[in-house]
Write a protein that holds these residues in place. Structure first.
Motif, short mmCIF file in Angstrom:
data_model
loop_
_atom_site.label_atom_id
_atom_site.label_comp_id
_atom_site.label_asym_id
_atom_site.label_seq_id
_atom_site.Cartn_x
_atom_site.Cartn_y
_atom_site.Cartn_z
N SER A 216 0.81 -1.22 0.00
CA SER A 216 0.00 0.00 0.00
C SER A 216 0.84 1.27 0.00
N GLU A 217 1.96 1.28 0.69
CA GLU A 217 2.78 2.49 0.74
C GLU A 217 3.30 2.85 -0.65
N ALA A 218 3.82 1.85 -1.36
CA ALA A 218 4.32 2.10 -2.71
C ALA A 218 3.19 2.46 -3.67
N LEU A 219 2.06 1.79 -3.52
CA LEU A 219 0.92 2.09 -4.39
C LEU A 219 0.39 3.49 -4.14
N ASP A 220 0.34 3.91 -2.87
CA ASP A 220 -0.11 5.26 -2.56
C ASP A 220 0.84 6.30 -3.15
N ALA A 221 2.13 6.04 -3.07
CA ALA A 221 3.10 6.98 -3.64
C ALA A 221 2.91 7.10 -5.15
N GLY A 222 2.68 5.96 -5.80
CA GLY A 222 2.44 5.98 -7.24
C GLY A 222 1.15 6.69 -7.60
N ALA A 223 0.09 6.41 -6.83
CA ALA A 223 -1.20 7.04 -7.09
C ALA A 223 -1.11 8.55 -6.89
N ASN A 224 -0.34 8.98 -5.91
CA ASN A 224 -0.18 10.40 -5.67
C ASN A 224 0.49 11.09 -6.85
N ARG A 225 1.50 10.43 -7.44
CA ARG A 225 2.17 11.01 -8.62
C ARG A 225 1.21 11.09 -9.80
N VAL A 226 0.40 10.04 -9.99
CA VAL A 226 -0.58 10.05 -11.07
C VAL A 226 -1.63 11.12 -10.84
N PHE A 227 -2.05 11.28 -9.59
CA PHE A 227 -3.00 12.32 -9.21
C PHE A 227 -2.51 13.70 -9.65
N ILE A 228 -1.24 14.00 -9.36
CA ILE A 228 -0.69 15.29 -9.76
C ILE A 228 -0.72 15.45 -11.28
N ASP A 229 -0.33 14.40 -11.99
CA ASP A 229 -0.34 14.47 -13.45
C ASP A 229 -1.76 14.64 -13.99
N ASN A 230 -2.70 13.87 -13.45
CA ASN A 230 -4.10 13.98 -13.88
C ASN A 230 -4.63 15.40 -13.69
N CYS A 231 -4.21 16.04 -12.61
CA CYS A 231 -4.73 17.37 -12.29
C CYS A 231 -4.23 18.46 -13.24
N LYS A 232 -3.33 18.09 -14.13
CA LYS A 232 -2.85 19.04 -15.14
C LYS A 232 -3.70 19.01 -16.41
N HIS A 233 -4.64 18.06 -16.47
CA HIS A 233 -5.45 17.92 -17.67
C HIS A 233 -6.75 18.72 -17.55
N ASP A 234 -7.41 18.92 -18.69
CA ASP A 234 -8.50 19.89 -18.78
C ASP A 234 -9.66 19.61 -17.83
N ARG A 235 -10.14 18.34 -17.78
CA ARG A 235 -11.30 18.04 -16.94
C ARG A 235 -10.98 18.32 -15.47
N ALA A 236 -9.81 17.89 -15.04
CA ALA A 236 -9.42 18.11 -13.65
C ALA A 236 -9.23 19.60 -13.37
N LYS A 237 -8.64 20.31 -14.30
CA LYS A 237 -8.46 21.75 -14.12
C LYS A 237 -9.81 22.44 -13.94
N ALA A 238 -10.79 22.02 -14.74
CA ALA A 238 -12.12 22.63 -14.63
C ALA A 238 -12.74 22.34 -13.27
N THR A 239 -12.56 21.12 -12.78
CA THR A 239 -13.09 20.77 -11.45
C THR A 239 -12.41 21.60 -10.37
N LEU A 240 -11.09 21.67 -10.42
CA LEU A 240 -10.35 22.41 -9.40
C LEU A 240 -10.64 23.90 -9.47
N ALA A 241 -10.88 24.40 -10.67
CA ALA A 241 -11.17 25.84 -10.82
C ALA A 241 -12.44 26.24 -10.08
N ARG A 242 -13.38 25.30 -9.99
CA ARG A 242 -14.63 25.61 -9.28
C ARG A 242 -14.37 25.90 -7.80
#
Length: 247
Positions: A216-242
């Motif tokens: 779980s520790e390694a998986l969480d670290a990987g998921a966190n990195r993917v989360f950051i990358d995902n948040c750079k894309h348009d749909r996530a940006k629109a959600t965060l902008a709200r």
């Protein structure tokens, strides 16, 4: 934000931000870690019940707070939350969660991180992260441990709003009960465990901890990195902008 009560040899830990549906803000997360650690050291406590102030268990991350952070700060916040959830598996004291109302996002995964789940039949369960534009940044091993990878993937897509009865049928929840009765049932179950010899109960948790936690520790670290990358894309940006998230 965290309320602790004792009833005989069971401690009741309540997420107490009803006006925010008990969302996981930074202060609450830090307080939860401290309270769990303190209770785990108390020899008079044989089991812990985790619940939320009515009308909900937990609506997940506090998006209003996250909206004040940049992506690096958000990632750090989620990493801290992830570590605290993982620690539940390694406590000596069993944690029984009582779910009413909503278990969304991080609240869903926090419940999965507990030893036993009691849910109201009409409680609503959902992982909203993928529809928002990102992979859940932590805790998916806890979900996989409960339902296996195929069902975990289905639930992570977040396209279904599930009831407590639904998640019980899927094997995610251990017990299902009538609306408004989950805390009472969780207390009953916790009381049964708390009355057992503490060394044997702790040994049971310790034996199964590595099987439940896996990588779980390694998986969480990987998921966190993917989360950051995902948040750079348009749909996530629109959600965060709200919520006013910073670039």
């Amino acid at each position: 934000m965290i309320k602790v009560e004792h009833k005989d040899n069971v401690a009741i830990v309540t997420l107490d931000r009803a006006n925010r549906r008990n969302a996981l803000g930074s202060a609450m997360v830090e307080d939860l870690e401290r309270r769990f650690a303190e209770l785990d050291r108390e020899t008079s406590v044989g089991a812990i019940v985790l619940t939320g102030a009515q009308p909900s268990f937990c609506a997940g991350s506090d998006l209003k707070e996250l909206g004040t952070m940049n992506l690096a700060e958000m990632a750090e916040h989620e990493a801290i939350t992830a570590a605290i959830a993982r620690k539940i598996t390694f406590l000596n004291t069993p944690v029984v969660v009582a779910v009413e109302g909503h278990a969304f996002g991080g609240g869903f995964i926090l419940a999965c991180s507990c030893d036993l789940i009691v849910t109201s039949a009409v409680a609503r369960w959902n992982l909203a992260e993928v529809p928002n534009g990102w992979l859940p940044p932590w805790g998916l091993q806890a979900l996989v441990s409960r339902v296996g990878p195929v069902v975990a993937k289905r639930l992570t897509f977040g396209h279904e709003l599930l009831s407590g009865a639904d998640v019980f049928r899927l094997g995610l929840a251990d017990y299902v009960i009538d609306e408004g009765k989950s805390l009472e049932e969780a207390m009953r179950i916790a009381g049964l465990i708390a009355d057992m010899p503490q060394p044997a109960v702790a040994s049971t948790k310790q034996f199964f901890a590595p099987l439940v936690a896996g990588t779980s520790e390694a998986l969480d670290a990987g998921a966190n990195r993917v989360f950051i990358d995902n948040c750079k894309h348009d749909r996530a940006k629109a959600t965060l902008a709200r919520f006013g998230a910073k670039a």
